[in-house]
Design an enzyme around this catalytic site. Structure first.
Site, PDB file in Angstrom:
ATOM      1  N   ASP A 103     -36.397  15.594 -18.541  1.00 15.66           N
ATOM      2  CA  ASP A 103     -37.781  15.504 -18.072  1.00 15.66           C
ATOM      3  C   ASP A 103     -38.093  14.118 -17.520  1.00 15.66           C
ATOM      4  OD1 ASP A 103     -39.383  17.758 -17.983  1.00 15.66           O
ATOM      5  OD2 ASP A 103     -39.809  17.755 -20.125  1.00 15.66           O
TER       6      ASP A 103
ATOM      7  N   LYS B  57     -38.202  28.582 -16.490  1.00 18.28           N
ATOM      8  CA  LYS B  57     -37.067  27.656 -16.581  1.00 18.28           C
ATOM      9  C   LYS B  57     -35.806  28.377 -17.063  1.00 18.28           C
ATOM     10  CE  LYS B  57     -40.183  23.775 -17.222  1.00 18.28           C
ATOM     11  NZ  LYS B  57     -40.983  22.988 -18.179  1.00 18.28           N
TER      12      LYS B  57
ATOM     13  N   GLN C  92     -41.529  21.299 -24.386  1.00 18.98           N
ATOM     14  CA  GLN C  92     -42.649  21.733 -23.542  1.00 18.98           C
ATOM     15  C   GLN C  92     -43.971  21.163 -24.050  1.00 18.98           C
ATOM     16  OE1 GLN C  92     -42.375  23.573 -20.635  1.00 18.98           O
ATOM     17  NE2 GLN C  92     -44.535  23.105 -20.397  1.00 18.98           N
TER      18      GLN C  92
END
Length: 291
Positions: A119, A52, A96
């Protein structure tokens, strides 16, 4: 049979995003900034976060990595999230997953400002998605929609079987594909571990989204001719013939299913690369929303 090439499509998307960033910079506007919070040293998580950060550099985003030790307390993590919520220079951020077991994942996700939740996991964004209101879509389902649209896969009126009901893929996928949208207007069946007549359902399906996390679960005898297959799973399977001792396998037995499919995603190189591309797209949107 046509391969739905996520690697190529995500590269195209990143090029488009990079052009948008060039335009933003030329107009003297703020450069999009994505942050990632990583707790612990889980190998897969470190790989994903690294990818990312690299993708941010590629498209011209600013990026910040907050790397916390495994023993970080829930209170300390929540404070880091509050700092990111209040940091105007950061447009979007991700925490994460999975988190260490002593931290309540749900409490952490609830603490993220919905306007920075790129997200698409916060209940506010999930609720807006369900009501077909503008929101950040979860990156993996969003990537699947993008693949279907770009390859002009017909979904209207089709029977879609989603195998898996996770909050990250299965459930949002079932909602999105039933909505009035280009890759939508489908009749959707959600199957899961308690479904008794699964093979009967998959044999009826025009489109199958396999997202259950069991390697090579969907086999050729479970699908009809010309089916469209989206393989979301990725599992390490022992393989002594490989230098690293394992191979990556999806939820679909590619060899047998691909012989019948009209479109199919490979593993790796299918859905995976699209997830990161859509995270970047959500971050660009978050930056534009602030403007």
């Amino acid at each position: 049979m046509i391969i739905l090439d996520g690697k190529k499509t995500s590269a195209d998307l990143k090029s488009e995003i990079a052009e948008s960033v060039k335009l933003i910079k030329s107009q003297g506007k703020k450069t999009p900034h994505l942050a990632a919070v990583l707790v612990g040293t889980d190998g897969a998580s470190m790989t994903y976060v690294g990818a990312k950060v690299k993708a941010c550099e590629l498209v011209g985003f600013e990026s910040t990595l907050i790397d916390l030790p495994e023993e970080t307390t829930e209170e300390k993590l929540l404070q880091e999230i509050e700092n990111l919520n209040n940091n105007d220079s950061i447009d979007g951020f991700i925490v994460q997953l999975p988190l260490p077991k002593h931290i309540d994942e749900q409490k952490v996700l609830m603490a993220v400002n919905p306007d920075k939740d790129v997200d698409g996991f916060h209940p506010t964004n999930v609720g807006k998605m369900t009501l077909d209101l503008p929101s950040f879509l979860p990156a993996t389902p969003y990537g699947i929609l993008e693949l279907l649209e770009r390859y002009e896969v017909e979904t209207s009126g089709k029977h879609v079987v989603v195998i898996g009901r996770s909050h990250i893929v299965g459930r949002p996928m079932s909602i999105l594909m039933s909505q009035k949208r280009k890759a939508g207007n489908a009749t959707v069946t959600v199957a899961h571990s308690r479904t008794k007549n699964l093979k009967e359902l998959t044999l009826q399906a025009d489109i199958i989204v396999a997202a259950l996390g069991i390697a090579e679960f969907l086999t050729g005898d479970m699908v009809k001719d010309d089916v469209v297959v989206i393989d979301v799973g990725i599992t390490r399977v022992d393989d002594a013939t490989k230098k690293r001792g394992y191979k990556l396998a999806g939820d679909v037995h590619f060899e047998s299913v691909s012989k019948k499919a009209s479109f199919i995603t490979p593993v790796p190189g299918g859905v995976g690369p699209m997830t990161i591309a859509m995270l970047l797209k959500n971050t660009l949107l978050a930056c534009e929303n602030k403007e």
